[in-house]
Design a protein around this motif. Structure first.
Motif, PDB file in Angstrom:
ATOM      1  N   ILE A 222       0.868  -1.185   0.000  1.00 10.00           N
ATOM      2  CA  ILE A 222       0.000   0.000   0.000  1.00 10.00           C
ATOM      3  C   ILE A 222       0.897   1.225   0.000  1.00 10.00           C
ATOM      4  O   ILE A 222       1.829   1.321   0.795  1.00 10.00           O
ATOM      5  N   SER A 223       0.618   2.167  -0.908  1.00  6.40           N
ATOM      6  CA  SER A 223       1.397   3.407  -0.955  1.00  6.40           C
ATOM      7  C   SER A 223       0.446   4.582  -1.144  1.00  6.40           C
ATOM      8  O   SER A 223      -0.726   4.412  -1.460  1.00  6.40           O
ATOM      9  N   GLN A 224       0.978   5.778  -0.950  1.00  7.88           N
ATOM     10  CA  GLN A 224       0.215   7.016  -1.102  1.00  7.88           C
ATOM     11  C   GLN A 224       0.864   7.856  -2.192  1.00  7.88           C
ATOM     12  O   GLN A 224       2.089   7.936  -2.264  1.00  7.88           O
ATOM     13  N   GLU A 225       0.033   8.497  -3.009  1.00  5.16           N
ATOM     14  CA  GLU A 225       0.543   9.383  -4.055  1.00  5.16           C
ATOM     15  C   GLU A 225      -0.498  10.448  -4.375  1.00  5.16           C
ATOM     16  O   GLU A 225      -1.624  10.136  -4.760  1.00  5.16           O
ATOM     17  N   ASN A 226      -0.131  11.702  -4.208  1.00  7.14           N
ATOM     18  CA  ASN A 226      -1.013  12.841  -4.513  1.00  7.14           C
ATOM     19  C   ASN A 226      -2.393  12.697  -3.883  1.00  7.14           C
ATOM     20  O   ASN A 226      -3.413  12.958  -4.519  1.00  7.14           O
ATOM     21  N   GLY A 227      -2.446  12.277  -2.631  1.00  3.78           N
ATOM     22  CA  GLY A 227      -3.716  12.160  -1.921  1.00  3.78           C
ATOM     23  C   GLY A 227      -4.507  10.903  -2.232  1.00  3.78           C
ATOM     24  O   GLY A 227      -5.587  10.706  -1.700  1.00  3.78           O
ATOM     25  N   ALA A 228      -3.988  10.056  -3.088  1.00  6.28           N
ATOM     26  CA  ALA A 228      -4.662   8.799  -3.425  1.00  6.28           C
ATOM     27  C   ALA A 228      -3.911   7.635  -2.776  1.00  6.28           C
ATOM     28  O   ALA A 228      -2.715   7.724  -2.479  1.00  6.28           O
ATOM     29  N   THR A 229      -4.630   6.557  -2.550  1.00  6.53           N
ATOM     30  CA  THR A 229      -4.034   5.337  -2.018  1.00  6.53           C
ATOM     31  C   THR A 229      -3.882   4.340  -3.166  1.00  6.53           C
ATOM     32  O   THR A 229      -4.812   4.158  -3.956  1.00  6.53           O
TER      33      THR A 229
ATOM     34  N   TRP B 268      -3.103   0.420  -4.071  1.00  7.10           N
ATOM     35  CA  TRP B 268      -2.966  -0.958  -3.629  1.00  7.10           C
ATOM     36  C   TRP B 268      -2.283  -1.726  -4.742  1.00  7.10           C
ATOM     37  O   TRP B 268      -2.693  -1.656  -5.911  1.00  7.10           O
TER      38      TRP B 268
ATOM     39  N   THR C 173      -5.788   2.331  -7.855  1.00  6.20           N
ATOM     40  CA  THR C 173      -5.718   3.661  -7.240  1.00  6.20           C
ATOM     41  C   THR C 173      -7.091   4.023  -6.689  1.00  6.20           C
ATOM     42  O   THR C 173      -8.090   3.998  -7.420  1.00  6.20           O
TER      43      THR C 173
ATOM     44  N   ARG D 285      -9.534   6.704  -4.158  1.00  7.86           N
ATOM     45  CA  ARG D 285      -9.784   7.969  -3.465  1.00  7.86           C
ATOM     46  C   ARG D 285     -11.130   7.827  -2.770  1.00  7.86           C
ATOM     47  O   ARG D 285     -12.110   7.466  -3.398  1.00  7.86           O
TER      48      ARG D 285
END
Length: 130
Positions: free
Chosen positions: A59-66, A68, A106, A108
């Motif tokens: 799991i990672s985060q990028e520009n406010g999105a998660t 998987w 991705t 949100r």
């Protein structure tokens, strides 16, 4: 008859050792069309994704999105490599084939924004069989 049975057992064990897999087993036989029928961008929820594919391996985060990520890799040496190893000629080299599958989803606000499924076929070798 006993030496033949021992040889057969040894070859079967060598065959099992030559096969390897890692990652999320639910992706082993997964196809792009199955992913696209299970995940609809803007509609499918994260809960639905987890029910179908299980917990993500990363799991990672990028520009406010998660994001998987799911991954599965399986590989195998070819039969000639196995035969060479059985008779002590592995120094000649080996050939192997692997398949890697990845799914990135991705999200949100627990809604799938986008998804990407990829399959890669990787062939490799060593020694004179490269």
């Amino acid at each position: 008859m006993r030496p033949f049975g021992s040889l057969l057992s040894l070859l079967m064990l060598a065959g099992l050792a030559a096969c390897a897999s890692a990652g999320d087993a639910s992706m082993k036989n997964l196809t792009a069309s199955e992913v696209d029928s299970a995940i609809h961008d803007g509609v499918t929820t994260g809960d639905e994704v987890q029910r179908r594919f299980g917990a993500p391996s990363e799991i990672s985060q990028e520009n406010g999105a998660t994001i998987w990520s799911y991954a599965y890799t399986s590989g195998r040496e070819d039969n000639l490599s196995l035969a060479q190893e059985a008779v002590g000629l592995s120094f000649i080299g080996t050939r192997s084939n692997a398949e890697s599958k990845s799914l990135d989803v991705t999200l949100r606000n627990n809604i799938v924004q986008s998804h990407r499924f990829a399959v890669k076929h990787i062939n490799g070798g060593s020694g004179v069989r490269q």
